[in-house]
Scaffold this active site. Structure first.
Site, PDB file in Angstrom:
ATOM      1  N   LYS A 116     -58.585  38.773  69.124  1.00  0.00           N
ATOM      2  CA  LYS A 116     -58.277  39.237  67.767  1.00  0.00           C
ATOM      3  C   LYS A 116     -57.774  40.675  67.729  1.00  0.00           C
ATOM      4  CE  LYS A 116     -59.400  35.267  66.639  1.00  0.00           C
ATOM      5  NZ  LYS A 116     -58.301  34.330  66.479  1.00  0.00           N
ATOM      6  N   GLU A 200     -62.955  45.865  60.087  1.00  0.00           N
ATOM      7  CA  GLU A 200     -61.845  45.675  59.142  1.00  0.00           C
ATOM      8  C   GLU A 200     -62.313  46.018  57.746  1.00  0.00           C
ATOM      9  OE1 GLU A 200     -60.269  41.744  58.904  1.00  0.00           O
ATOM     10  OE2 GLU A 200     -59.309  41.853  60.865  1.00  0.00           O
ATOM     11  N   HIS A 235     -67.133  29.793  55.419  1.00  0.00           N
ATOM     12  CA  HIS A 235     -65.873  29.952  56.141  1.00  0.00           C
ATOM     13  C   HIS A 235     -65.285  28.646  56.631  1.00  0.00           C
ATOM     14  CE1 HIS A 235     -66.537  34.229  55.932  1.00  0.00           C
ATOM     15  NE2 HIS A 235     -67.755  34.017  56.364  1.00  0.00           N
ATOM     16  N   ARG A 292     -52.205  25.645  67.144  1.00  0.00           N
ATOM     17  CA  ARG A 292     -52.387  24.190  67.251  1.00  0.00           C
ATOM     18  C   ARG A 292     -51.998  23.573  65.918  1.00  0.00           C
ATOM     19  NH1 ARG A 292     -56.605  24.478  63.622  1.00  0.00           N
ATOM     20  NH2 ARG A 292     -58.046  26.191  63.995  1.00  0.00           N
TER      21      ARG A 292
END
Lengths: 509, 165, 509, 165
Positions: A116, A200, A235, A292
């Site tokens: 990430k 973040e 999530h 994907r």
């Protein structure tokens, strides 16, 4: 074109890929664990190869066994589906090394997007907006405090190797930092074997909006519009749609351009998804790339008219993209409801079991991508996704009305539970109908047991539906006495001690 | 026949009688309703109450009948021979309560220990099933009297996890 | 909008209309004969009213009983579906007279189009091309001879009150005239109570192409493109598609314009179809107008994206057309296969019976409009249409490949027979694939028993499919003896006298 | 077990044995094949022959098993205890043949009369069912020995219509 493809997956996505193979005249090879001898993907495949015991780690995740199966079956290519080995660069490399074609991007592109923090740097360099945050991984709680002050609270502490909502913690006050670091490191180490973390800025009222991209090996790269995926719990996406009711034409164009730029930055080939987080002002930030096919690809297929799984196979076979950017036009509106074996009345707890009877919706505008069948057993070893119900309408109101209609035709009976009642609730929710929601919607709005018959006084038996249910149950249980053929027998012949106790789990609809 | 239906604590006496091949009459509180019931396929029933049409799937598991409808009712569970058993995580339970696994899976974590006080709704055990971590919650406030599982252990549906008193 | 609609029909079209009602928030009222208490349309409806014994003449065709049911149920409008009373002007009038809304055109428009000779005159006056023929009904074989000479043989002798292929005779030589007149008069009198007849030139290599039109009560009239319906047996359509592989863009525009002109000539309101016969040079001639929704309306829905049954209801409620001519754009390709209870290996003879097990295709691009269910009984009292399988693809090759795939997922097992094997044959037929066919195609090409395993030498049991079928049968019949759990027992314990005799009705696919 | 399979006139002897819970072995002409057979749902069977996967629906009606496959075979009928009965309208029959109704319906027309010579495939009776007129044809050339129905009459499936000698 390939003659035979092995599908390194199970459930609805394996069946989806089998269908794509059939339409291309390709033989489909299934693999299956001991728990899956009778699974739908085995029944539908042309060939099926056993690959080990029930736990995924001993079957679907065993790279060498899957490749061995591909060779044994004479397959020329491997489709990984989603989940399992789909974003495993080692697997992609092993497939290629075995002389087979991996239907997906290069291992290299996967790796670049898998980290990430590296992906954030790469994207920034390519001019893709990312959420404000720490420029690199951090080491100590003190560094976290320093950047948290720079960014302004609240912030999100995220694992560098994470994804899918795991290894992530919201920090609203500085006192929470030490505990957050401890837990993220421990979760991330356990889940991904990588304890690195970064920070973040937390986006308020965030919407999860993603863009489908597609590229061929000659570098042609296009986007197929956006998907709105903000209806989530923990999530995990539950409902997706395309287009997004939030995205304007201008925003769509910009997101599409930026998504194509992101894909080009890693020389991407095949189907991929750029996930963005959008704030209330329609600023959007790169979150991650999924390298994907996605669970929710059908909504894009239904509005663009292109079969993305067939396109994956064509591109992997070296053919050019079967569509140009100009040919890709969104038409109408598509919504997908993910049907999970989980109990929406009790915190979406997993609820595996047997599917005794299954009646799926049909008719205009309805697509059902199903991984189960009546009589089948839903194992607790695997993902709880049973099927996906997708509808298309000429506009959003028609799509919602159609989904409501389709859900009304959908019955799954057995010892498992499903989240169908949640979807019925959602299609009647005013905020959803108005398109006014973000990723916190579910947590804020969904109170399944409030106002439901189970906690209200509306229990009279003179509701014909309840009466009818009781009578059908009495009939089926053969607890009905009295004179057959005579309408005059008002006195029961055989008084019974049968007790019926009803627990009504109905929602308002 | 006469039967007793308990819906959320209120027990009522009903009279169910057959009328011909497909007909049923239900009487309670002095009111009678007639209906046509047809077993259209294995486990599938079509019911007409007056002109209203209903369609049900009925599945029996042990002593429990589950009636699913495509119309207004989502799920209706009937129990024969015993009163309604509350689901382990629902409702205000009192006295000694056994908390059982609601699914097969692997115990990831036991977050309660013997002697500990727990609030109603507080997590006591985490079970991993279907790739999700599912928190089993205390059905009532009380003290943990027993813990029957440990992390790493595999459990079947219905296995005893903890006892709250 | 209406609150409640009665559907004066049964089978798949009744279910189709119920779905449209649901999506519009309207309650659907079914009617049913004694044979249909357990029929799917009764199960799916909100309300269901019995209307009489099994024969249609005593239930579905009884105008006063249907209207009484509508009043009893509190319905405000009646949808007639197709067949039964759908094109019966007396019924349309009776519905209106009862203060209910008839969802369809005026009785007046129906009558004008119902009389074939009057309709021809009307169309000619409106500038719509009709097949060359006698200007009016004829009276004697001598008149037939006179016009046959003018037109040139072969000619078609047609009943003025006919339709759907009944009361029609091909005359190739003058000697056949007397007999043809006798038979047409007798058939037409028996079937329509109207022995009048007229003559038309016979079109060689005719293609049956029709145009869907739609009009609202303010006179807005549009067309929704064409449907190709040339795959027929005995004038009954089996497979339809939209667009037609034969129609050029120029021809499409002209056909559309002329169809709109034809509808306007009778002040048409609602959904209607102008049927044309096209010759090899792409000349096309008005054949007849169907003043109702057609069986094959889904192919138009899938390429235009509009729900025609919902539009029927909206227009009947006085709303304006939900689409303008500019908004109607054909996208991709749709094909429909009609699944009938008939035996395609034996001259398509009717084959009613019980449906024990039903597995319907699902997945991308597949729509199934079904009137039956596993466990249901198919009565010999009604039409043999069980369901319609419709697929959409981005182009004709994809649609055909998808239909082939979907047919491969479709199983109907029981004491009935279906024509599924015919459809599988068709999707592999080279002439069909090339779009090279006319209404005589089936008669010329379809030889189901030639080259099939039943008449070829390809009967070896070492074909794994045949072997597998035999083993499954042996297992299911519990005729398998031997040591459970032991792989070594090569000697059977319990020799059996069971005889299996296989009659393989497989076609090549 | 040993069984005899007759496929279109050729009779073969087969040996079918069970291997474990789901396995079967079939031997004929000196060759053996093994397969895994699983009854996945009521009437539904999954069969693996080697790596090849097949899926069947099996329906029993009287002594006849009908096997439908979604793959290459369309329909395969097995008869237990007696040889294959030819369908009334199919094949070259010889001797005295009873022509029976293949569906319930109403006799619209009888086009053959006693003593009349008919060719194979010539229509003898027209039955209306499912809104269609279905022509019943002579299964062989011969003379009509009996006519058992008249126009307007209702028949059930299997009812005798005519006899051809």
């Amino acid at each position: 074109m390939f003659k035979r493809i092995l599908i390194a997956n199970r459930g609805e996505i394996a069946v989806r890929v089998i269908r794509a193979c059939r339409e291309l005249g390709i033989e489909a090879v299934a693999v299956f664990s001991e728990a899956d001898r009778g699974a739908l993907h085995v029944r539908e495949a042309d060939l099926a190869i056993p690959i080990g015991p029930a736990p995924a780690a001993e079957s679907y995740l065993r790279i060498e066994r899957v490749i061995e199966a591909a060779k044994q079956a004479g397959a020329e290519a491997v489709h990984p589906g989603y989940g399992f080995l789909a974003e495993n660069a080692t697997f992609a490399r092993a497939v290629t090394d075995a002389g087979l074609v991996f239907i997906g991007p290069s291992a290299n592109a996967m790796e670049k997007m898998g980290d990430k923090v590296e992906a954030r740097k790469l994207m920034q360099a390519a001019g893709v907006p990312v959420t404000p945050g720490s420029p690199d991984t951090l080491e100590t709680p003190e560094q976290v405090r320093e950047y948290a002050r720079k960014l302004g609270l609240p912030v999100l502490l995220k694992a560098a190797g994470g994804g899918g909502g795991k290894g992530m913690r919201l920090i609203e006050r500085e006192e929470e930092i030490a505990d957050a670091v401890r837990r993220v490191v421990s979760e991330a180490t356990a889940s991904f074997g990588d304890g690195r973390f970064y920070l973040e800025k937390f986006v308020r009222r965030p919407r999860h909006i993603e863009v489908q991209i597609f590229a061929d090996s000659d570098g042609r790269t296009v986007h197929l519009g956006e998907r709105e995926c903000s209806i989530q719990r923990r999530h995990q996406k539950l409902v997706e749609e395309s287009p997004s009711p939030f995205v304007t034409e201008r925003m769509r164009e910009r997101m599409g351009e930026i998504a194509v730029r992101a894909a080009r930055a890693v020389n991407y080939v095949g189907a991929g998804t750029i996930e963005f987080l959008a704030d209330a002002d329609r600023n959007f930030y790169f979150m991650e790339m999924n390298t994907r096919i996605q669970v929710e690809h059908p909504v894009t297929e239904m509005v663009t008219g292109f079969d993305l799984v067939k396109a994956q196979i064509e591109v992997a076979a070296g053919r050019p993209l079967p569509f140009t950017q100009e040919q890709i036009v969104q038409r109408g509106w598509a919504i997908e409801c993910r049907v999970y074996a989980e109990d929406p009345l009790h915190d979406f707890v997993a609820a595996p079991g047997r599917v005794t009877l299954l009646r799926a919706p049909e008719g205009p505008g309805v697509r059902h991508d199903c991984g189960i069948y009546g009589g089948g057993e839903i194992s607790s070893f695997y993902d709880a996704l049973l099927s996906k119900l997708i509808v298309w309408g000429k506009d959003r109101p028609e799509a919602i009305a159609r989904m409501r209609r389709a859900l009304g035709e959908f019955s799954v009976a057995g010892t498992l539970a499903t989240n169908l009642s949640f979807h019925r609730w959602l299609m009647d929710n005013q905020r959803f109908i108005e398109g006014d929601f973000d990723t916190h919607f579910l947590q804020q709005e969904y109170r399944p047991l409030d106002g439901s018959p189970a906690s209200s006084a509306d229990h009279s038996l003179d509701d014909p539906a309840r009466l009818a249910a009781m009578l059908a149950a009495a009939w089926s249980a053969q607890y009905v006495s009295g004179a057959v053929g005579s309408a005059d027998a008002t006195t029961p012949r055989k008084p019974s001690a049968w007790k019926m106790a009803g627990r009504i789990e109905a929602l308002k609809s | 026949m006469r039967c007793f239906v308990s819906l959320d604590g209120t027990e009522r006496e009903l009279l169910v009688e057959r009328l011909g091949n497909r007909g049923l009459r239900l009487t309670f509180d002095g009111q009678s309703f007639e209906a046509s019931v047809l077993n259209v396929a294995a486990g599938e029933y079509s019911v007409l109450v007056g002109n209203q049409s209903f369609d049900f799937l009925i599945v029996r598991a042990g002593s429990e009948l589950t009636v699913s409808s495509r119309g207004r009712l989502n799920r209706l569970a009937f129990f024969t021979g015993r009163p309604a058993a509350a689901s382990p995580t629902a409702g205000h339970a009192s006295g000694r309560v056994e908390v059982r696994a609601m699914m097969p899976g692997r115990v990831v974590e036991v977050t309660a220990s013997v002697g500990q006080h727990v609030e109603r709704g507080q997590g006591v055990v985490v079970i991993e099933a279907m790739k999700m971590e599912n928190e089993v919650k205390a059905p009532k406030a009380g003290t943990i009297a027993k813990v029957e599982v440990t992390a790493g252990q595999t459990v079947e549906k219905g296995d005893l996890l903890v006892v709250v008193e």
